[in-house]
Scaffold this motif. Structure first.
Motif: not given
Ligand SMILES: *Cc1c(COP(=O)(O)O)cnc(C)c1O
Length: 504
Positions: A96-98, A155-159, A197-199, A252-254, A279-284, A308-313
């Motif tokens: 995944y991306i954890t 809480s994360g990329g979704t929110l 796109c993510h769900t 920004a990174g699927t 821009v969904d940059g949750a991953y990239g 963006v998602d600090p609990h990823k990168w």
């Protein structure tokens, strides 16, 4: 009336003495340190059946009527969790991306809980609020976004994507949807995103009343990036039909393959039609910190909002997402209400006004502390290394005839196992279906064995193994080991599975 003695010298069963806390805390920290020291030698995943896990827990046990020893509870919880968990901090966790969690972030969470700042309102969390504000500015700076933007931790990329979505709604809607709702006979708002796109977009369109039919799934190019001509066409068609295009979402990174959309092009289209560019940059998104001149990733600086998602990168322990919005006032437009029981100073930042939550934990602390520990250069190095390792895997796989490498982008590499004698017929039935089944089984076997952890992607109908390195512990030796594991497990699964599935 006399108060009972028990209220005079109150003993709450939840409290610990300072000595108890000190001693239990020291023990726990020692145990976690030992876990980190030995993580490489442990299985990545326990590979247990849900029934087994429930049995270990004793999940049928009723709520305890009376309490018990906190020392034993803590030590039991440590054992339960360390013996029956998937370790995303393991050097060979690539599912995944954890991400693997930053050790300093673990301590930060303890400190945050120790102070228990409620970062909903400034008066309840003066320093924590200012640290969060600085964290948001630093995150913007890291990815090249304007540092005078609005933003907050969620809480994360979704929110974080939801926040961008609601800011878009506040900015674009031609009536007060917050008050009027989505009812009535109005032209529908439409939302544009690529098939990759993510769900979260389903959830947002559904939960905020647009309905998932409002989503226009724009086809992708062979590189899995949004086809920009198709985007333009779809918007034009919708305008002709009387729809109101609200926003376009660039990746920004699927999540599947790490594809980066042509963000500057999407920005141009949004400008042309007066739409919001998210821009969904949750991953990239954080890879923008290492992106070279001319990279499509840098187009995220033109977005009206970025998730963006600090609990990823950024390697924050779960949970930490971050939403950035170019025009700070729009967050207030999207979220603020002023009930009489909140008399908070408007001069200071009160985050309950700027996002979906009311009471808020201090998620920013772990992010802020690791940003200070690592700095821009450290993140550049680590994110760059993850991408170089994924590239190294893509290169190595080329030397293995029973492995077909399929994609590489950012730190994601996809591939599949194809037995040598099936290679020629790989794209025709019934072999194509068999290969899907085979690779799915290989993934499950690898996961249960605990040797490494990969997840999957489905591309053009093919089931692929997908490894995503958001892991600062992975080394080249770990990457080098992958082909042997895939070939060994692939051969075993093929020998067991083929006679029952594929009768030639
Ligand atoms: C992970 C991810 C999300 C969802 O983020 P969560 O933190 O899991 O809520 C959304 N979009 C992309 C591209 C992602 O990689």
């Amino acid at each position: 009336m006399d108060k009972p003695e028990s209220l005079r010298r109150r003993t709450a069963p939840i409290d610990l003495t300072a000595d108890q806390f000190r001693s239990m805390g020291h023990t726990l920290v020692d145990q976690i340190a030992e876990l980190l020291e030995t993580i490489r030698r442990r299985p990545v995943s326990p590979g247990e059946h849900p029934d087994d896990v429930r049995r270990y827990l004793g999940s049928a046990e009723p709520l305890p009527e009376n309490g018990s020893e906190p020392e034993k509870i803590l030590s039991d919880a440590f054992d339960l969790l360390t013996e029956h968990s998937v370790y995303n901090g393991h050097p060979r966790f690539w599912g995944y991306i954890t991400s693997s969690p930053a050790p300093l972030g673990m301590l930060a969470d303890l400190l945050a809980a120790g102070v228990n700042a409620n970062v909903g309102g400034w008066p309840l969390a003066p320093m924590a609020t200012e640290i969060e504000a600085q964290t948001v500015r630093w995150i913007a700076d890291l990815i090249g976004y304007p540092t005078d933007c609005g933003g907050l931790l969620v809480s994360g990329g979704t929110l974080a994507n939801f926040v961008g979505f609601l800011a878009a709604r506040a900015a674009i809607a031609d009536r007060d949807l917050r008050t009027l709702g989505m009812g009535g006979d109005h032209p529908p708002y439409t939302i544009y995103t690529s098939e990759g796109c993510h769900t979260w977009i389903y959830k947002a369109a559904d939960q905020y009343g647009f309905g998932t039919d409002a989503i226009r799934w724009i086809p992708t190019n062979p590189t899995q990036c949004m086809n920009i001509e198709k985007l333009d066409e779809a918007i034009r068609r919708d305008i002709e039909k009387g729809c109101k295009p609200m926003m376009a979402i660039g990746a920004a990174g699927t999540v599947s393959t790490g594809a980066v959309d042509a963000l500057p092009e999407i920005a141009r289209i949004c400008k042309k039609y007066g739409m919001w560019f998210h821009v969904d940059g949750a991953y990239g998104g954080f890879a923008a910190a290492v992106a070279g001149e001319g990279s499509d990733l840098l187009g995220l600086t033109q977005a009206d909002s970025v998730a963006v998602d600090p609990h990823k990168w950024l390697y924050a322990p779960l949970e930490a997402g971050c939403a950035l919005v170019r025009t700070p006032e729009l967050l207030r437009d999207a979220f603020s209400y002023h009930p009489p029981y909140y008399r908070f100073d408007v001069e200071a930042t009160n985050y309950f006004d700027l996002g979906p939550q009311n009471s808020r934990g201090f998620r920013a602390l772990k992010v802020w502390m690791t940003l200070k520990q690592v700095g821009r250069s450290g993140y550049r190095q680590m994110i760059g290394d993850d991408c170089r390792l994924a590239r190294a895997l893509y290169d190595i796989l080329n030397d293995h005839p029973v492995i077909e490498r399929v994609t590489h982008a950012l730190s994601i590499t996809t591939f599949r196992y194809i037995p040598a004698d099936l290679r020629e017929q790989a794209s025709s039935e019934p072999v194509a279906s068999y290969l899907n089944k085979l690779n799915e089984e290989i993934q499950v076997r690898i996961e249960n064995d605990g040797e490494m952890f990969v997840s999957n992607a489905v591309l053009e109908g093919n089931y692929l193994l997908r490894m995503c390195i958001v892991n600062f512990r992975t080394t080249l030796a770990d990457i080098d080991a992958i082909p042997e594991i895939v070939e060994r497990v692939g051969g075993e699964v093929d020998r067991a599975l083929r006679p029952t599935v594929l009768t030639a």
